[in-house]
Design a protein around this motif. Structure first.
Motif, PDB file in Angstrom:
ATOM      1  N   GLY A 223       0.847  -1.181   0.000  1.00  0.00           N
ATOM      2  CA  GLY A 223       0.000   0.000   0.000  1.00  0.00           C
ATOM      3  C   GLY A 223       0.877   1.223   0.000  1.00  0.00           C
ATOM      4  O   GLY A 223       1.985   1.192   0.524  1.00  0.00           O
TER       5      GLY A 223
ATOM      6  N   GLU B 268      -1.735  -1.037  -9.906  1.00  0.00           N
ATOM      7  CA  GLU B 268      -2.912  -0.167  -9.848  1.00  0.00           C
ATOM      8  C   GLU B 268      -3.752  -0.398  -8.588  1.00  0.00           C
ATOM      9  O   GLU B 268      -4.174   0.574  -7.950  1.00  0.00           O
ATOM     10  CB  GLU B 268      -3.750  -0.331 -11.117  1.00  0.00           C
ATOM     11  CG  GLU B 268      -4.717   0.810 -11.370  1.00  0.00           C
ATOM     12  CD  GLU B 268      -5.913   0.823 -10.433  1.00  0.00           C
ATOM     13  OE1 GLU B 268      -6.358   1.927 -10.069  1.00  0.00           O
ATOM     14  OE2 GLU B 268      -6.407  -0.269 -10.061  1.00  0.00           O
TER      15      GLU B 268
ATOM     16  N   LYS C 133       2.088   5.154  -2.069  1.00  0.00           N
ATOM     17  CA  LYS C 133       2.330   5.825  -3.342  1.00  0.00           C
ATOM     18  C   LYS C 133       3.165   4.908  -4.233  1.00  0.00           C
ATOM     19  O   LYS C 133       4.084   4.253  -3.761  1.00  0.00           O
ATOM     20  CB  LYS C 133       3.071   7.131  -3.120  1.00  0.00           C
ATOM     21  CG  LYS C 133       2.306   8.130  -2.293  1.00  0.00           C
ATOM     22  CD  LYS C 133       3.139   9.361  -2.015  1.00  0.00           C
ATOM     23  CE  LYS C 133       2.379  10.307  -1.110  1.00  0.00           C
ATOM     24  NZ  LYS C 133       3.191  11.461  -0.738  1.00  0.00           N
ATOM     25  N   VAL C 134       2.840   4.891  -5.516  1.00  0.00           N
ATOM     26  CA  VAL C 134       3.552   4.037  -6.464  1.00  0.00           C
ATOM     27  C   VAL C 134       4.151   4.904  -7.565  1.00  0.00           C
ATOM     28  O   VAL C 134       3.479   5.784  -8.101  1.00  0.00           O
ATOM     29  CB  VAL C 134       2.608   2.994  -7.110  1.00  0.00           C
ATOM     30  CG1 VAL C 134       3.333   2.187  -8.172  1.00  0.00           C
ATOM     31  CG2 VAL C 134       2.025   2.082  -6.046  1.00  0.00           C
TER      32      VAL C 134
ATOM     33  N   THR D  21      -3.398   1.590  -5.219  1.00  0.00           N
ATOM     34  CA  THR D  21      -3.964   2.932  -5.062  1.00  0.00           C
ATOM     35  C   THR D  21      -5.377   2.918  -4.474  1.00  0.00           C
ATOM     36  O   THR D  21      -5.969   3.977  -4.300  1.00  0.00           O
ATOM     37  CB  THR D  21      -4.002   3.661  -6.422  1.00  0.00           C
ATOM     38  OG1 THR D  21      -4.943   3.002  -7.275  1.00  0.00           O
ATOM     39  CG2 THR D  21      -2.638   3.678  -7.078  1.00  0.00           C
ATOM     40  N   THR D  22      -5.907   1.747  -4.158  1.00  0.00           N
ATOM     41  CA  THR D  22      -7.288   1.613  -3.681  1.00  0.00           C
ATOM     42  C   THR D  22      -7.621   2.560  -2.534  1.00  0.00           C
ATOM     43  O   THR D  22      -8.713   3.120  -2.479  1.00  0.00           O
ATOM     44  CB  THR D  22      -7.570   0.154  -3.265  1.00  0.00           C
ATOM     45  OG1 THR D  22      -7.384  -0.672  -4.420  1.00  0.00           O
ATOM     46  CG2 THR D  22      -8.975  -0.017  -2.744  1.00  0.00           C
ATOM     47  N   TRP D  23      -6.708   2.772  -1.612  1.00  0.00           N
ATOM     48  CA  TRP D  23      -6.963   3.616  -0.443  1.00  0.00           C
ATOM     49  C   TRP D  23      -6.646   5.089  -0.714  1.00  0.00           C
ATOM     50  O   TRP D  23      -6.434   5.864   0.212  1.00  0.00           O
ATOM     51  CB  TRP D  23      -6.157   3.105   0.746  1.00  0.00           C
ATOM     52  CG  TRP D  23      -6.721   1.811   1.255  1.00  0.00           C
ATOM     53  CD1 TRP D  23      -6.376   0.553   0.868  1.00  0.00           C
ATOM     54  CD2 TRP D  23      -7.755   1.656   2.216  1.00  0.00           C
ATOM     55  NE1 TRP D  23      -7.119  -0.380   1.525  1.00  0.00           N
ATOM     56  CE2 TRP D  23      -7.984   0.271   2.374  1.00  0.00           C
ATOM     57  CE3 TRP D  23      -8.520   2.548   2.969  1.00  0.00           C
ATOM     58  CZ2 TRP D  23      -8.942  -0.232   3.245  1.00  0.00           C
ATOM     59  CZ3 TRP D  23      -9.453   2.036   3.840  1.00  0.00           C
ATOM     60  CH2 TRP D  23      -9.661   0.668   3.970  1.00  0.00           C
ATOM     61  N   GLY D  24      -6.604   5.465  -1.979  1.00  0.00           N
ATOM     62  CA  GLY D  24      -6.427   6.867  -2.327  1.00  0.00           C
ATOM     63  C   GLY D  24      -4.997   7.299  -2.589  1.00  0.00           C
ATOM     64  O   GLY D  24      -4.721   8.488  -2.701  1.00  0.00           O
ATOM     65  N   PHE D  25      -4.093   6.340  -2.689  1.00  0.00           N
ATOM     66  CA  PHE D  25      -2.704   6.688  -2.952  1.00  0.00           C
ATOM     67  C   PHE D  25      -2.512   6.998  -4.437  1.00  0.00           C
ATOM     68  O   PHE D  25      -3.173   6.420  -5.283  1.00  0.00           O
ATOM     69  CB  PHE D  25      -1.773   5.534  -2.558  1.00  0.00           C
ATOM     70  CG  PHE D  25      -1.776   5.238  -1.090  1.00  0.00           C
ATOM     71  CD1 PHE D  25      -1.182   6.115  -0.190  1.00  0.00           C
ATOM     72  CD2 PHE D  25      -2.383   4.096  -0.597  1.00  0.00           C
ATOM     73  CE1 PHE D  25      -1.172   5.847   1.169  1.00  0.00           C
ATOM     74  CE2 PHE D  25      -2.384   3.815   0.755  1.00  0.00           C
ATOM     75  CZ  PHE D  25      -1.776   4.694   1.637  1.00  0.00           C
ATOM     76  N   PRO D  26      -1.574   7.888  -4.763  1.00  0.00           N
ATOM     77  CA  PRO D  26      -1.318   8.196  -6.173  1.00  0.00           C
ATOM     78  C   PRO D  26      -0.448   7.138  -6.849  1.00  0.00           C
ATOM     79  O   PRO D  26       0.328   6.452  -6.196  1.00  0.00           O
ATOM     80  CB  PRO D  26      -0.576   9.538  -6.118  1.00  0.00           C
ATOM     81  CG  PRO D  26       0.122   9.514  -4.795  1.00  0.00           C
ATOM     82  CD  PRO D  26      -0.788   8.745  -3.864  1.00  0.00           C
ATOM     83  N   LEU D  27      -0.618   7.024  -8.131  1.00  0.00           N
ATOM     84  CA  LEU D  27       0.240   6.172  -8.953  1.00  0.00           C
ATOM     85  C   LEU D  27       0.801   7.068 -10.045  1.00  0.00           C
ATOM     86  O   LEU D  27       0.046   7.698 -10.785  1.00  0.00           O
ATOM     87  CB  LEU D  27      -0.564   5.022  -9.563  1.00  0.00           C
ATOM     88  CG  LEU D  27       0.269   3.967 -10.292  1.00  0.00           C
ATOM     89  CD1 LEU D  27      -0.415   2.613 -10.206  1.00  0.00           C
ATOM     90  CD2 LEU D  27       0.520   4.320 -11.728  1.00  0.00           C
ATOM     91  N   ARG D  28       2.115   7.143 -10.114  1.00  0.00           N
ATOM     92  CA  ARG D  28       2.776   7.986 -11.116  1.00  0.00           C
ATOM     93  C   ARG D  28       3.599   7.103 -12.035  1.00  0.00           C
ATOM     94  O   ARG D  28       4.248   6.162 -11.573  1.00  0.00           O
ATOM     95  CB  ARG D  28       3.659   9.019 -10.436  1.00  0.00           C
ATOM     96  CG  ARG D  28       2.849  10.023  -9.645  1.00  0.00           C
ATOM     97  CD  ARG D  28       3.719  11.063  -8.970  1.00  0.00           C
ATOM     98  NE  ARG D  28       2.901  12.054  -8.322  1.00  0.00           N
ATOM     99  CZ  ARG D  28       2.569  12.021  -7.036  1.00  0.00           C
ATOM    100  NH1 ARG D  28       3.004  11.045  -6.274  1.00  0.00           N
ATOM    101  NH2 ARG D  28       1.817  12.969  -6.511  1.00  0.00           N
TER     102      ARG D  28
END
Length: 182
Positions: free
Chosen positions: A42, A64, A44-45, A67-74
């Protein structure tokens, strides 16, 4: 400030991860590019040079959900023809996928001071306008060919660019059970 850095090697594999632990309780995990490493994580990715990964779809499928708990994926990448990265970029540009695309090609980087920074870091005096132009021209020459220059420095996707028939047109015409005979 940094507390510790640990290295972990998973049993029966060559997968290594590095974790930096901070006094604040936060940590940064640097994972291998093996899609299995994202499972059950879990946070940021950041997928680095995603378009050049051999298993783009598997990486996306594993990363992907993090990011379920609202984390960003860049995703940070140069172009590399067609693949999941190109598909995601096209979907964002078409408004089908929420996200944004930020590109900094060599020309924008130079106009924003890249050459000045390189000169500063190497201890040289501030470059003149002519030296900046010569630096850029030297980079273009060292790329060796137009495709390398356009894709790696100008961030242009090339694979479809040189097709006589666009790939979308070919895909639309495909049908099951059709045999080609010459």
């Amino acid at each position: 400030s940094l507390k510790t850095i640990d290295e972990t090697v998973l049993e029966d594999s060559d997968i290594t991860s590095y974790e930096a632990f901070f006094k604040s309780g936060m940590k940064i995990s640097a994972l291998s590019s093996n899609p299995r490493r994202f499972r059950s994580k879990g946070g940021k990715v950041v997928l680095d040079e995603f378009a050049h990964h051999e298993q783009q779809q598997k990486m996306w499928t594993a990363a992907e959900p993090v990011t379920t708990w609202g984390f960003p994926l860049r995703i940070l990448s140069t172009e590399n023809g067609n693949g999941k990265y190109a598909e995601l970029c096209d979907s964002v540009q078409a408004g089908k996928l929420d996200g944004s695309i930020h590109k900094t090609d060599i020309h924008k980087a130079v106009s924003e001071g890249l050459v000045h920074k390189i000169y500063e870091v190497s201890g040289r005096k501030k470059p003149t306008k002519d030296e900046v132009s010569k630096w850029l021209e030297e980079k273009r020459k060292r790329a060796g060919d137009t495709d390398t220059w356009l894709q790696e420095y100008c961030l242009e996707r090339l694979d479809d660019k040189y097709n006589f028939i666009p790939i979308e047109l070919i895909a639309e015409a495909q049908q099951e059970g059709i045999l080609w005979q010459l």
